[in-house]
Structure formats: C-alpha cells, structure tokens
Design a protein around this motif. Structure first.
Motif, PDB file in Angstrom:
ATOM      1  N   GLU A 163     -13.028   7.987   7.278  1.00 57.50           N
ATOM      2  CA  GLU A 163     -13.630   6.957   6.412  1.00 57.50           C
ATOM      3  C   GLU A 163     -13.350   5.548   6.944  1.00 57.50           C
ATOM      4  O   GLU A 163     -13.955   4.580   6.506  1.00 57.50           O
ATOM      5  CB  GLU A 163     -13.037   7.044   4.996  1.00 57.50           C
ATOM      6  N   GLY A 164     -12.336   5.456   7.827  1.00 59.26           N
ATOM      7  CA  GLY A 164     -11.960   4.149   8.384  1.00 59.26           C
ATOM      8  C   GLY A 164     -11.104   3.332   7.434  1.00 59.26           C
ATOM      9  O   GLY A 164     -11.032   2.109   7.540  1.00 59.26           O
ATOM     10  N   THR A 165     -10.430   4.009   6.489  1.00 62.41           N
ATOM     11  CA  THR A 165      -9.622   3.275   5.502  1.00 62.41           C
ATOM     12  C   THR A 165      -8.179   3.766   5.497  1.00 62.41           C
ATOM     13  O   THR A 165      -7.490   3.704   4.488  1.00 62.41           O
ATOM     14  CB  THR A 165     -10.207   3.462   4.080  1.00 62.41           C
ATOM     15  N   TYR A 166      -7.719   4.253   6.651  1.00 61.34           N
ATOM     16  CA  TYR A 166      -6.373   4.843   6.744  1.00 61.34           C
ATOM     17  C   TYR A 166      -5.373   3.871   7.380  1.00 61.34           C
ATOM     18  O   TYR A 166      -5.636   3.310   8.430  1.00 61.34           O
ATOM     19  CB  TYR A 166      -6.437   6.123   7.582  1.00 61.34           C
ATOM     20  N   PHE A 167      -4.220   3.676   6.712  1.00 64.73           N
ATOM     21  CA  PHE A 167      -3.159   2.835   7.251  1.00 64.73           C
ATOM     22  C   PHE A 167      -1.830   3.575   7.146  1.00 64.73           C
ATOM     23  O   PHE A 167      -1.465   4.036   6.059  1.00 64.73           O
ATOM     24  CB  PHE A 167      -3.052   1.519   6.474  1.00 64.73           C
ATOM     25  N   ALA A 168      -1.111   3.673   8.270  1.00 63.93           N
ATOM     26  CA  ALA A 168       0.177   4.369   8.254  1.00 63.93           C
ATOM     27  C   ALA A 168       1.325   3.378   8.218  1.00 63.93           C
ATOM     28  O   ALA A 168       1.240   2.292   8.798  1.00 63.93           O
ATOM     29  CB  ALA A 168       0.288   5.255   9.481  1.00 63.93           C
ATOM     30  N   VAL A 169       2.387   3.753   7.525  1.00 63.42           N
ATOM     31  CA  VAL A 169       3.579   2.919   7.430  1.00 63.42           C
ATOM     32  C   VAL A 169       4.781   3.789   7.782  1.00 63.42           C
ATOM     33  O   VAL A 169       4.845   4.950   7.378  1.00 63.42           O
ATOM     34  CB  VAL A 169       3.692   2.386   5.967  1.00 63.42           C
ATOM     35  N   ASN A 170       5.730   3.219   8.530  1.00 62.86           N
ATOM     36  CA  ASN A 170       6.954   3.954   8.826  1.00 62.86           C
ATOM     37  C   ASN A 170       7.886   3.841   7.619  1.00 62.86           C
ATOM     38  O   ASN A 170       8.456   2.788   7.359  1.00 62.86           O
ATOM     39  CB  ASN A 170       7.603   3.367  10.081  1.00 62.86           C
ATOM     40  N   GLY A 171       8.026   4.953   6.902  1.00 66.26           N
ATOM     41  CA  GLY A 171       8.788   4.935   5.650  1.00 66.26           C
ATOM     42  C   GLY A 171      10.257   5.298   5.805  1.00 66.26           C
ATOM     43  O   GLY A 171      10.944   5.516   4.813  1.00 66.26           O
ATOM     44  N   ASN A 172      10.749   5.344   7.059  1.00 64.33           N
ATOM     45  CA  ASN A 172      12.151   5.718   7.267  1.00 64.33           C
ATOM     46  C   ASN A 172      13.118   4.568   7.030  1.00 64.33           C
ATOM     47  O   ASN A 172      14.320   4.762   7.050  1.00 64.33           O
ATOM     48  CB  ASN A 172      12.356   6.227   8.702  1.00 64.33           C
ATOM     49  N   HIS A 173      12.593   3.375   6.835  1.00 63.88           N
ATOM     50  CA  HIS A 173      13.441   2.198   6.694  1.00 63.88           C
ATOM     51  C   HIS A 173      13.849   1.944   5.250  1.00 63.88           C
ATOM     52  O   HIS A 173      13.478   2.692   4.348  1.00 63.88           O
ATOM     53  CB  HIS A 173      12.713   0.970   7.259  1.00 63.88           C
ATOM     54  N   SER A 174      14.548   0.819   5.030  1.00 69.14           N
ATOM     55  CA  SER A 174      14.964   0.471   3.664  1.00 69.14           C
ATOM     56  C   SER A 174      13.724   0.178   2.824  1.00 69.14           C
ATOM     57  O   SER A 174      12.651  -0.120   3.357  1.00 69.14           O
ATOM     58  CB  SER A 174      15.862  -0.767   3.692  1.00 69.14           C
ATOM     59  N   MET A 175      13.876   0.245   1.500  1.00 68.09           N
ATOM     60  CA  MET A 175      12.739   0.009   0.584  1.00 68.09           C
ATOM     61  C   MET A 175      12.097  -1.343   0.863  1.00 68.09           C
ATOM     62  O   MET A 175      10.887  -1.489   0.833  1.00 68.09           O
ATOM     63  CB  MET A 175      13.224  -0.008  -0.872  1.00 68.09           C
ATOM     64  N   GLU A 176      12.961  -2.344   1.131  1.00 66.05           N
ATOM     65  CA  GLU A 176      12.447  -3.701   1.347  1.00 66.05           C
ATOM     66  C   GLU A 176      11.650  -3.780   2.646  1.00 66.05           C
ATOM     67  O   GLU A 176      10.598  -4.414   2.704  1.00 66.05           O
ATOM     68  CB  GLU A 176      13.609  -4.722   1.397  1.00 66.05           C
ATOM     69  N   ASP A 177      12.172  -3.136   3.698  1.00 64.22           N
ATOM     70  CA  ASP A 177      11.466  -3.172   4.983  1.00 64.22           C
ATOM     71  C   ASP A 177      10.155  -2.402   4.919  1.00 64.22           C
ATOM     72  O   ASP A 177       9.150  -2.803   5.517  1.00 64.22           O
ATOM     73  CB  ASP A 177      12.349  -2.607   6.107  1.00 64.22           C
ATOM     74  N   VAL A 178      10.158  -1.308   4.171  1.00 65.27           N
ATOM     75  CA  VAL A 178       8.910  -0.550   4.013  1.00 65.27           C
ATOM     76  C   VAL A 178       7.903  -1.425   3.265  1.00 65.27           C
ATOM     77  O   VAL A 178       6.730  -1.502   3.638  1.00 65.27           O
ATOM     78  CB  VAL A 178       9.156   0.786   3.264  1.00 65.27           C
ATOM     79  N   PHE A 179       8.391  -2.112   2.233  1.00 66.92           N
ATOM     80  CA  PHE A 179       7.463  -2.953   1.460  1.00 66.92           C
ATOM     81  C   PHE A 179       6.866  -4.071   2.311  1.00 66.92           C
ATOM     82  O   PHE A 179       5.705  -4.434   2.134  1.00 66.92           O
ATOM     83  CB  PHE A 179       8.135  -3.522   0.205  1.00 66.92           C
ATOM     84  N   LYS A 180       7.666  -4.599   3.252  1.00 64.67           N
ATOM     85  CA  LYS A 180       7.121  -5.645   4.147  1.00 64.67           C
ATOM     86  C   LYS A 180       5.902  -5.118   4.893  1.00 64.67           C
ATOM     87  O   LYS A 180       4.892  -5.812   5.042  1.00 64.67           O
ATOM     88  CB  LYS A 180       8.190  -6.078   5.158  1.00 64.67           C
ATOM     89  N   GLN A 181       5.999  -3.879   5.374  1.00 66.26           N
ATOM     90  CA  GLN A 181       4.850  -3.285   6.095  1.00 66.26           C
ATOM     91  C   GLN A 181       3.673  -3.078   5.152  1.00 66.26           C
ATOM     92  O   GLN A 181       2.525  -3.349   5.497  1.00 66.26           O
ATOM     93  CB  GLN A 181       5.227  -1.920   6.682  1.00 66.26           C
ATOM     94  N   VAL A 182       3.971  -2.591   3.942  1.00 67.88           N
ATOM     95  CA  VAL A 182       2.910  -2.328   2.963  1.00 67.88           C
ATOM     96  C   VAL A 182       2.201  -3.637   2.617  1.00 67.88           C
ATOM     97  O   VAL A 182       0.966  -3.713   2.571  1.00 67.88           O
ATOM     98  CB  VAL A 182       3.516  -1.689   1.681  1.00 67.88           C
ATOM     99  N   LYS A 183       3.002  -4.670   2.426  1.00 62.63           N
ATOM    100  CA  LYS A 183       2.479  -5.978   2.038  1.00 62.63           C
ATOM    101  C   LYS A 183       1.550  -6.538   3.123  1.00 62.63           C
ATOM    102  O   LYS A 183       0.512  -7.117   2.833  1.00 62.63           O
ATOM    103  CB  LYS A 183       3.674  -6.920   1.800  1.00 62.63           C
ATOM    104  N   ARG A 184       1.981  -6.349   4.368  1.00 64.35           N
ATOM    105  CA  ARG A 184       1.166  -6.844   5.489  1.00 64.35           C
ATOM    106  C   ARG A 184      -0.232  -6.193   5.455  1.00 64.35           C
ATOM    107  O   ARG A 184      -1.241  -6.860   5.646  1.00 64.35           O
ATOM    108  CB  ARG A 184       1.868  -6.507   6.822  1.00 64.35           C
ATOM    109  N   ILE A 185      -0.253  -4.911   5.200  1.00 62.90           N
ATOM    110  CA  ILE A 185      -1.543  -4.187   5.157  1.00 62.90           C
ATOM    111  C   ILE A 185      -2.398  -4.705   4.004  1.00 62.90           C
ATOM    112  O   ILE A 185      -3.583  -5.008   4.172  1.00 62.90           O
ATOM    113  CB  ILE A 185      -1.295  -2.661   4.993  1.00 62.90           C
ATOM    114  N   ILE A 186      -1.787  -4.835   2.820  1.00 64.93           N
ATOM    115  CA  ILE A 186      -2.555  -5.263   1.640  1.00 64.93           C
ATOM    116  C   ILE A 186      -3.050  -6.697   1.826  1.00 64.93           C
ATOM    117  O   ILE A 186      -4.223  -6.995   1.549  1.00 64.93           O
ATOM    118  CB  ILE A 186      -1.693  -5.149   0.354  1.00 64.93           C
TER     119      ILE A 186
END
Ligand code: ADP
Length: 195
Positions: A163-186
């Motif tokens: 669909e072209g709407t897929y984004f992967a995040v490395n979830g092995n990090h701390s909650m805050e670091d994971v959120f930084k990646q999520v935030k960048r995508i959003i």
C-alpha cells in the motif's frame, strides 16, 4: 486527520507508545485488546466466549472484530484528529476490512511497526505478567501468542508495504527513544499531508 495503525508483537510497546502519541497529538486511542477485556469483565455470554479464546493466546475471529471496528468508525466525533488503532488489524483479512471501512468514510491510515527482538519481548511480557494479572501473560501462552503473531499478523507487513504506507521502528530501545522515532514518522507525515 491522521490515523495510525500501531503494530508489533505482543510486548512490543504498542500500549505505551499509544499513550505518548495521544498526549502529543490529541488523537483517539482504540485498543482492541482493551475492548475485548472490557467485554470479558462485563460477564456477558459473548465475554465468556472471548475469554476462552484470549486466555489461550488465540485470535478472536475476524467477523467478531469487524463489528467492533465498524461500530467505532461509524461513531467517530466530527472533530476527531485521528485514531491510533492498537492491536488491529491482526490478520490480512482485518487489514483489508479496515482499508475498506476507512475508505467508506474518506479516511486512510499509516502503519507503524514496532520491531522488537524475541528474547526482549518474552522478558517484557513475563515482567508485565507479574503485575498485570492478565491470564495470557504466562510463559506458555506468551510463546504461543508470539507464534500466532508470526503466522497470522506478520503477513500484514507485506500488505502495508504494498500500500506504500508502512513504517518500521526499532523498538528495542527505551520508551523515550522509541517515541522519538515514532514522532519523526508522524511529523513527516503531517507535513506531507499539509501540503
Ligand atoms: P498484546 O498485543 O500484548 O498481545 P492485546 O491487548 O493487544 O495484547 O491483545 C490481547 C488479546 O486480545 C490477543 O492475544 C487476542 O486474543 C485478542 N485480540 C486483540 N485484538 C485482536 C484482533 N484485532 N483480532 C483478534 N484478536 C484480537
């Protein structure tokens, strides 16, 4: 309006990241696991059926889930800024239904996939089991849920890649670091949509 499908194996941090996203972006949060657990708690006949499925670590049938999602989308408030779909879709058939339902209301969604190593998933779920009291947070059921995830849920990756709407995040990090990646995508997606 931005709808976000938050996907990932059990223990990947979907609930935690959903909380951060809600706080930052004022979107709504739909956790199908929470909806199902509320039905179980109500003591209804349906709840009893659901309990028998969930406590074994299996998925509730697609047609049962469809009603939940259809009802949710049909009753969205007009000023809704978007929804985080947490725990839905969990099968390719559910992904297809969701696309269709969203399209019916002129909406779409992006998919954010929280990728976490298996050992870490198991550890997190065992730790959560000590406090959650959830019947499905014990080692045997955890292993089964992870297998169910690989067999039934992981194929949705292909679906959203296509669909072209897929984004992967490395979830092995701390909650805050994971959120930084999520935030960048959003944030990137919101900018693209504002153009
Ligand atoms: P986790 O992601 O940690 O396994 P959830 O709270 O999201 O926890 O889900 C718990 C259980 O609820 C699942 O193992 C499954 O049995 C059921 N469930 C939740 N969402 C769905 C869905 N979309 N389709 C089928 N079953 C679901």
């Amino acid at each position: 309006m931005l709808n976000i499908i938050l996907s990932g194996a059990p223990g990947s941090g979907k609930g935690t990241q959903s909380g951060f996203i809600v706080e930052q972006y004022g979107v709504q949060h739909l956790s199908t696991g929470d909806v199902l657990r509320a039905e179980i708690k109500s003591g209804s006949e349906l709840g009893k059926k659901i309990d028998a499925i969930i406590s074994k670590g299996n998925l509730v049938p697609d047609d049962m889930m469809y009603g939940v999602i259809e009802n949710y989308i049909a009753h969205l408030p007009k000023d809704c800024k978007g929804t985080i779909f947490d725990g839905y879709p969990r099968t390719v058939a559910q992904a297809e239904s969701l696309t269709e339902l969203l399209r019916k209301y002129n909406m779409d969604a992006i998919m954010i996939d929280l990728m976490v190593d298996e050992q870490l998933l198991i550890q997190r779920l065992i730790d959560r089991g000590k406090i959650s009291g959830r019947a499905d947070d014990n080692l045997n059921t955890i292993r089964h849920r992870i297998a169910v995830y690989h067999n039934q849920t992981e194929p949705i990756t292909e679906y959203y890649l296509h669909e072209g709407t897929y984004f992967a995040v490395n979830g092995n990090h701390s909650m805050e670091d994971v959120f930084k990646q999520v935030k960048r995508i959003i944030d990137r997606e919101l900018v693209a949509r504002s153009k």
